[in-house]
Design a protein around this motif. Structure first.
Motif, mmCIF file in Angstrom:
data_model
loop_
_atom_site.group_PDB
_atom_site.id
_atom_site.type_symbol
_atom_site.label_atom_id
_atom_site.label_comp_id
_atom_site.label_asym_id
_atom_site.label_seq_id
_atom_site.Cartn_x
_atom_site.Cartn_y
_atom_site.Cartn_z
ATOM 1 N N ASP A 148 10.852 -1.021 -12.709
ATOM 2 C CA ASP A 148 9.582 -1.581 -12.325
ATOM 3 C C ASP A 148 8.715 -0.366 -12.072
ATOM 4 O OD1 ASP A 148 7.916 -3.589 -11.734
ATOM 5 O OD2 ASP A 148 9.020 -4.311 -9.980
ATOM 6 N N MET A 149 7.985 0.039 -13.058
ATOM 7 C CA MET A 149 7.383 1.363 -12.952
ATOM 8 C C MET A 149 5.915 1.351 -12.574
ATOM 9 S SD MET A 149 8.883 3.813 -15.816
ATOM 10 C CE MET A 149 10.626 4.166 -15.979
ATOM 11 N N ALA A 150 5.544 2.415 -11.908
ATOM 12 C CA ALA A 150 4.131 2.660 -11.683
ATOM 13 C C ALA A 150 3.582 3.233 -12.980
ATOM 14 C CB ALA A 150 3.946 3.667 -10.562
ATOM 15 N N PRO A 151 2.250 3.105 -13.173
ATOM 16 C CA PRO A 151 1.692 3.748 -14.358
ATOM 17 C C PRO A 151 1.956 5.258 -14.295
ATOM 18 C CG PRO A 151 -0.021 2.630 -13.054
ATOM 19 C CD PRO A 151 1.271 2.430 -12.349
ATOM 20 N N LYS A 152 2.001 5.859 -15.446
ATOM 21 C CA LYS A 152 2.269 7.293 -15.504
ATOM 22 C C LYS A 152 1.134 8.070 -14.841
ATOM 23 C CE LYS A 152 4.438 10.136 -19.047
ATOM 24 N NZ LYS A 152 4.574 10.369 -20.492
ATOM 25 N N GLY A 153 1.490 9.222 -14.267
ATOM 26 C CA GLY A 153 0.473 10.108 -13.728
ATOM 27 C C GLY A 153 0.243 9.919 -12.245
ATOM 28 N N LEU A 154 -0.652 10.722 -11.700
ATOM 29 C CA LEU A 154 -0.880 10.734 -10.275
ATOM 30 C C LEU A 154 -2.362 10.536 -9.980
ATOM 31 C CD1 LEU A 154 0.422 11.068 -7.586
ATOM 32 C CD2 LEU A 154 0.341 13.536 -7.863
ATOM 33 N N SER A 155 -2.639 9.549 -9.137
ATOM 34 C CA SER A 155 -4.029 9.280 -8.770
ATOM 35 C C SER A 155 -4.007 8.444 -7.499
ATOM 36 C CB SER A 155 -4.717 8.470 -9.882
ATOM 37 O OG SER A 155 -4.054 7.219 -9.997
ATOM 38 N N GLU A 156 -5.154 8.216 -6.918
ATOM 39 C CA GLU A 156 -5.228 7.339 -5.755
ATOM 40 C C GLU A 156 -4.673 5.960 -6.075
ATOM 41 O OE1 GLU A 156 -9.055 8.835 -3.202
ATOM 42 O OE2 GLU A 156 -8.642 6.670 -3.311
ATOM 43 N N GLU A 157 -4.925 5.516 -7.304
ATOM 44 C CA GLU A 157 -4.451 4.190 -7.706
ATOM 45 C C GLU A 157 -2.931 4.115 -7.657
ATOM 46 O OE1 GLU A 157 -7.446 5.344 -9.014
ATOM 47 O OE2 GLU A 157 -8.025 3.753 -7.595
ATOM 48 N N GLU A 162 0.102 25.624 -6.427
ATOM 49 C CA GLU A 162 1.544 25.777 -6.594
ATOM 50 C C GLU A 162 1.944 27.202 -6.206
ATOM 51 O OE1 GLU A 162 4.118 25.305 -10.369
ATOM 52 O OE2 GLU A 162 2.841 23.538 -10.257
ATOM 53 N N PRO A 163 2.970 27.328 -5.395
ATOM 54 C CA PRO A 163 3.360 28.683 -4.977
ATOM 55 C C PRO A 163 4.019 29.438 -6.131
ATOM 56 C CG PRO A 163 4.937 27.079 -4.165
ATOM 57 C CD PRO A 163 3.836 26.302 -4.835
ATOM 58 N N ASP A 164 3.913 30.757 -6.095
ATOM 59 C CA ASP A 164 4.550 31.517 -7.173
ATOM 60 C C ASP A 164 5.333 32.721 -6.647
ATOM 61 O OD1 ASP A 164 2.552 33.102 -6.298
ATOM 62 O OD2 ASP A 164 1.552 33.340 -8.234
ATOM 63 N N TRP A 165 5.632 32.693 -5.343
ATOM 64 C CA TRP A 165 6.266 33.869 -4.766
ATOM 65 C C TRP A 165 7.776 33.911 -4.942
ATOM 66 C CZ3 TRP A 165 9.593 31.788 -1.347
ATOM 67 C CH2 TRP A 165 9.223 30.550 -0.778
ATOM 68 N N ASP A 220 3.389 19.521 -15.543
ATOM 69 C CA ASP A 220 2.244 18.642 -15.738
ATOM 70 C C ASP A 220 2.433 17.408 -14.859
ATOM 71 O OD1 ASP A 220 0.249 16.969 -16.461
ATOM 72 O OD2 ASP A 220 0.622 17.084 -18.632
ATOM 73 N N TYR A 221 1.725 17.399 -13.736
ATOM 74 C CA TYR A 221 1.931 16.329 -12.755
ATOM 75 C C TYR A 221 1.420 14.984 -13.240
ATOM 76 C CZ TYR A 221 3.408 20.025 -9.660
ATOM 77 O OH TYR A 221 4.103 21.081 -9.127
ATOM 78 N N GLN A 222 0.616 15.018 -14.297
ATOM 79 C CA GLN A 222 0.117 13.745 -14.825
ATOM 80 C C GLN A 222 1.072 13.149 -15.859
ATOM 81 O OE1 GLN A 222 -2.113 12.239 -13.328
ATOM 82 N NE2 GLN A 222 -2.932 13.929 -12.120
ATOM 83 N N ASP A 223 2.109 13.911 -16.172
ATOM 84 C CA ASP A 223 3.026 13.468 -17.214
ATOM 85 C C ASP A 223 4.339 12.942 -16.632
ATOM 86 O OD1 ASP A 223 3.738 13.012 -19.862
ATOM 87 O OD2 ASP A 223 4.844 14.903 -19.964
ATOM 88 N N ALA A 224 4.256 12.343 -15.452
ATOM 89 C CA ALA A 224 5.484 11.821 -14.842
ATOM 90 C C ALA A 224 5.200 10.481 -14.178
ATOM 91 C CB ALA A 224 6.013 12.809 -13.809
ATOM 92 N N ASP A 270 16.791 15.555 -21.344
ATOM 93 C CA ASP A 270 16.212 16.665 -22.071
ATOM 94 C C ASP A 270 14.983 17.237 -21.398
ATOM 95 O OD1 ASP A 270 15.269 17.233 -25.514
ATOM 96 O OD2 ASP A 270 16.416 18.412 -24.087
ATOM 97 N N GLU A 271 14.289 16.386 -20.654
ATOM 98 C CA GLU A 271 13.048 16.886 -20.080
ATOM 99 C C GLU A 271 13.216 17.301 -18.635
ATOM 100 O OE1 GLU A 271 9.269 14.643 -21.164
ATOM 101 O OE2 GLU A 271 10.848 13.809 -22.430
ATOM 102 N N ASN A 272 12.497 18.300 -18.245
ATOM 103 C CA ASN A 272 12.626 18.761 -16.874
ATOM 104 C C ASN A 272 12.105 17.716 -15.914
ATOM 105 O OD1 ASN A 272 13.661 21.386 -17.414
ATOM 106 N ND2 ASN A 272 11.659 21.842 -18.268
ATOM 107 N N GLN A 273 12.781 17.667 -14.781
ATOM 108 C CA GLN A 273 12.388 16.690 -13.791
ATOM 109 C C GLN A 273 12.141 17.391 -12.478
ATOM 110 O OE1 GLN A 273 15.734 13.920 -13.823
ATOM 111 N NE2 GLN A 273 14.153 12.384 -14.147
ATOM 112 N N LEU A 274 11.103 16.974 -11.834
ATOM 113 C CA LEU A 274 10.760 17.581 -10.556
ATOM 114 C C LEU A 274 11.408 16.797 -9.421
ATOM 115 C CD1 LEU A 274 9.037 19.471 -8.797
ATOM 116 C CD2 LEU A 274 7.202 17.769 -8.992
#
Ligand SMILES: Nc1ncnc2c1ncn2[C@@H]1O[C@H](COP(=O)(O)OP(=O)(O)OP(=O)(O)O)[C@@H](O)[C@H]1O
Ligand SMILES: [Mg+2]
Lengths: 489, 245
Positions: A29-38, A69-72, A81-85, A253-257
């Protein structure tokens, strides 16, 4: 010479060829892809959250948008790509299982494949008189089976999904949520606040010794589903609880956060033992795929003489970025960190701890064992900080690295900041290559090369493994490719 | 049981064993004596399968099998045991765990089931007792902090538990006090049967007066230069290598 090459090949066994690569087919039961207020509103609505929670999430989201995003850390990975999940995926609700008979057989089959110890499978299967390990199975973000709740209830222990806690114990959640890891603590923590979908809440009342080990199995299941678990454990005065967390994930196959947040609060004289065995998909031999594990774990030793122990065995993930920490705010409180981190192939681990000594007479112990093989990079990064008001602080740190190949890297990055001259800080570090003499000695006693490496590695990790609860140690040893021990050792 | 034919062994480009032949039959005990650096330990480790040593020519057969084709653990499975001149320490691994893993690996190789924990404990206690080893030492990490003599005794306990067909004991007598030497000799004698064989590497006649060998070989500069009966060891002790060889 073949010795090391073989040994290297064989540590593949220690960390996998990943055995748990399978995807369970349960309707999502999925939310639409990507990140937004919605999407955040969707998640909040799905979880039937009160308005204050939605507001809280939206604020966190607004904060996250402004952060970077930290890079240290000593890790590198392709830009996420936070919109691609997808940020929400839950097994279809079938009126909520009332007993384990109602639990999806596929889920039980999944446990089977994961090799979850028989004892705990029995618990899941509801066998009479089976061992007392409470399993709150977090399956793809939503708790599907919670057992032993009754017995825990008798003891006054609350052990439930965080979503339920938000509904049933809003005051407690409001009081402690983000009290240890503030929303703006770091990029991934803020993201977690905005979108966390499930996780666990534990409250142990005053003077109660939790009657069983609490155990949660995490498992990432849906394709492209980021995991944002949220764990909050509160141990009230004089209480004790031991919490076990373990996970494996299907091959993909795809990276997952994965950006979990774990907060522990120990009040006066309370003790929390938090153990983790982490075995997420590390990517294949060429470094393709694998989980990104950016988790924030922190404990607040709030009360005097409180104690928190973190024990972790990390073998999985493509990239691990993790520092279970202790803020020692209560006088005489104790923080401990015991860690084994194994990296292989192209895995990268940047892990360690932070011990923040704020109060007098606080003590901390750090034992870190890093094992690197293949072309992997394994970094211990630790901070010991003593504030000026904290008299008579003691810390002991020991970091040992074992190299199994010549192409891997082991790094130790200790930061020590002491603002009070009465502090006693000890730091020891060693780096060694796996010894040919040891390997040959084991092999000359009948151990295959893989067994030999596993045995030596197990010995190297002994000081950490012995801090794991028994049922977990067995699993951890299995993970390190070791067959016996325990029964005679 | 063991047949070595014209064996040449090199480390890097240095030849250490230079054409050595040796045959040991079931029921026999052989001893190899020789100067420091003659290549005795190199020979022993090569038989056991250490891969830093290159066999450039020659052959080693064990019960008709080409040993050089087998991995070290397979050789152990076939019934070989090497008692180390310098036993190795393995921190964090208890003696018991080590030994039980070893025994069960061998049993697995032979197609046998694992030995139960209870049966195993009984076996180990019995063997440790026979060799006068303090049972507490079984719980300690393998060889860690053991004295020189204790390490050697530990090797013997391992041999007794694993019960090999052929035991090669590389200077197991070195570093032992007189009482320990006797105990160890008894352990070796207990391992001598019609169906087993022993190859002792030693510098001292003393061990050989307790464990009487059938054949004594003198090894110098990578070759066996002389073989004889047990009296050869006495002769060596009296006259030294220069006169005998
Ligand atoms: N790995 C190695 N690299 C270089 N040289 C080696 C190596 N192993 C053995 N050697 C050399 O080979 C020669 C034979 O050594 P080995 O240990 O077999 O002698 P040994 O007969 O057992 O002597 P000892 O009686 O002192 O035990 C020595 O000169 C030694 O330095
Ligand atoms: Mg030698």
């Amino acid at each position: 010479m073949a010795g090391t090459a073989e040994a290297q090949k064989q540590i593949a066994e220690v960390t996998g060829d990943y055995k748990y690569g399978f995807v369970t087919d349960i309707d999502m039961d999925m939310a639409p892809k990507g990140l937004s207020e919605e999407v955040i509103r969707f998640i909040s609505a799905k979880k039937e959250e009160p308005e204050w929670m939605l507001e809280w999430r939206l604020k966190a989201y607004a904060m996250w948008l402004k952060m970077e995003e930290p890079d240290w850390a000593k890790v590198s990975f392709p830009k996420i790509d936070y919109q691609d999940a997808y940020y929400f995926a839950a097994p279809k609700k079938k009126d909520g299982p009332k007993s384990l008979d109602e639990v999806d057989p596929e889920l039980l089959a999944t446990y089977e494949k994961l090799g979850i110890p028989i004892r705990e499978q029995e618990v899941l299967a509801g066998v009479q008189g089976s061992a007392k390990v409470a399993v709150d199975a977090v399956f793809d973000s939503v708790s599907v089976a919670t057992t032993f709740r009754e017995e825990l209830k008798k003891a006054g222990v609350i052990f439930m999904s965080i979503s339920e806690a938000i509904r049933e114990y809003p005051d407690m959640v409001k009081k402690y949520l983000a009290s240890v890891v503030p929303v703006r603590d770091n990029y991934f923590a803020a993201l977690n606040c905005a979108v966390f979908t499930d996780g666990t809440f534990v409250y142990v009342p005053k003077g109660v010794r939790c009657p069983m080990e609490l155990s949660t199995y995490f498992r990432i299941n849906a394709e492209n589903t980021g995991q944002f678990e949220r764990t909050l454990i509160v141990a009230d005065e004089g209480s004790y609880v031991s919490y076990l967390e373990g996970c494996t994930a299907p091959m993909r196959d795809e990276n997952q956060l994965h950006a979990a947040v774990v907060e522990l609060v120990a009040l006066d004289d309370a003790e929390i033992k938090y153990s983790t065995v982490q075995n997420w998909y590390p990517g294949d031999k060429n470094g393709k795929g694998g989980i990104y594990n950016f988790v924030t774990k922190r404990a607040l030793c709030k009360g005097k003489n409180s104690k928190v122990s973190w024990t972790q065995v990390e073998t999985g993930s493509a990239v691990t970025w993790k520092y279970p920490s202790c803020v020692l705010a209560g006088e005489g409180s104790v923080g401990e960190f015991y860690s084994v981190a194994v990296t292989n192939n192209y895995q990268q681990a940047d892990t360690g701890t932070k011990m923040i000594h704020m109060a007098p007479n606080t003590r901390s112990t750090i034992i870190s064992k890093g094992i690197s093989a293949g072309k992997s990079q394994n970094t211990y990064r630790g901070l010991v900080k003593v504030l000026s008001g904290a008299e008579n602080v003691r810390n002991y740190t020991q970091c040992d690295s074992l190299l199994v190949s010549s192409e891997c890297g082991a790094h130790t990055v200790p930061y020590i900041e002491v603002k009070n001259p009465t502090a006693q800080i000890e730091h020891e570090a060693t780096t060694s290559k796996i010894s040919e003499d040891q390997l040959f000695y084991c092999r000359a006693r009948g151990l295959g090369e893989e067994e030999a490496v596993a045995m030596i590695v197990n010995g190297f990790c002994k000081e950490v493994m012995q801090h794991l609860p028994m049922e977990f140690a067995v699993e951890a040893q299995k993970l390190l490719g070791i067959s016996l021990e325990g029964s005679v050792g | 049981m063991l047949k070595i034919n014209d064996l040449h062994i090199s480390v890097g480009d240095k030849e250490i064993v230079k054409g050595l032949s040796l045959e040991i039959k079931p029921g026999e005990t052989h001893a190899i004596m020789g100067l420091n650096g003659a290549g005795k330990s190199t020979l022993a480790a090569t038989i056991a399968g250490r891969d830093d040593y290159d066999v450039t020519s020659g052959s080693i057969e064990f019960e008709g099998k080409d040993l050089l084709e087998l991995e070290p653990h397979e050789r152990v499975g076939e019934g070989l045991f090497l008692g180390f001149q310098y036993p190795v320490e393995i921190p964090g691994v208890s003696n018991l765990n080590f030994l039980r893993t070893a025994l069960n690996s061998i049993r697995k190789y032979r197609g046998l089931d694992e030995m139960s924990a209870a049966e195993f404990m009984k076996l180990v206690r019995e063997k440790a007792k026979a060799l006068n080893m303090d049972p507490e030492m079984l719980k300690r990490f393998v060889n860690v902090g053991f004295s020189g003599g204790e390490k050697k005794r530990n090797e013997m306990v391992q041999m007794a538990v694993l019960d090999p067909k052929l035991a090669i004991l590389d200077e197991t007598d070195s570093g032992l006090d007189i009482d320990a030497l006797k105990t160890v000799a008894e352990g070796i004698n207990a391992q001598r049967r019609d169906d087993t064989a022993i190859l002792l590497i030693t510098h001292y006649q003393r061990l050989l007066s307790y464990v009487q060998p059938d054949v004594v070989h003198v090894m110098i500069d990578g070759r066996i230069v002389k073989s004889g009966g047990k009296e050869l060891a006495l002769e060596l002790e009296e006259k030294g290598y220069a006169d005998v060889a």
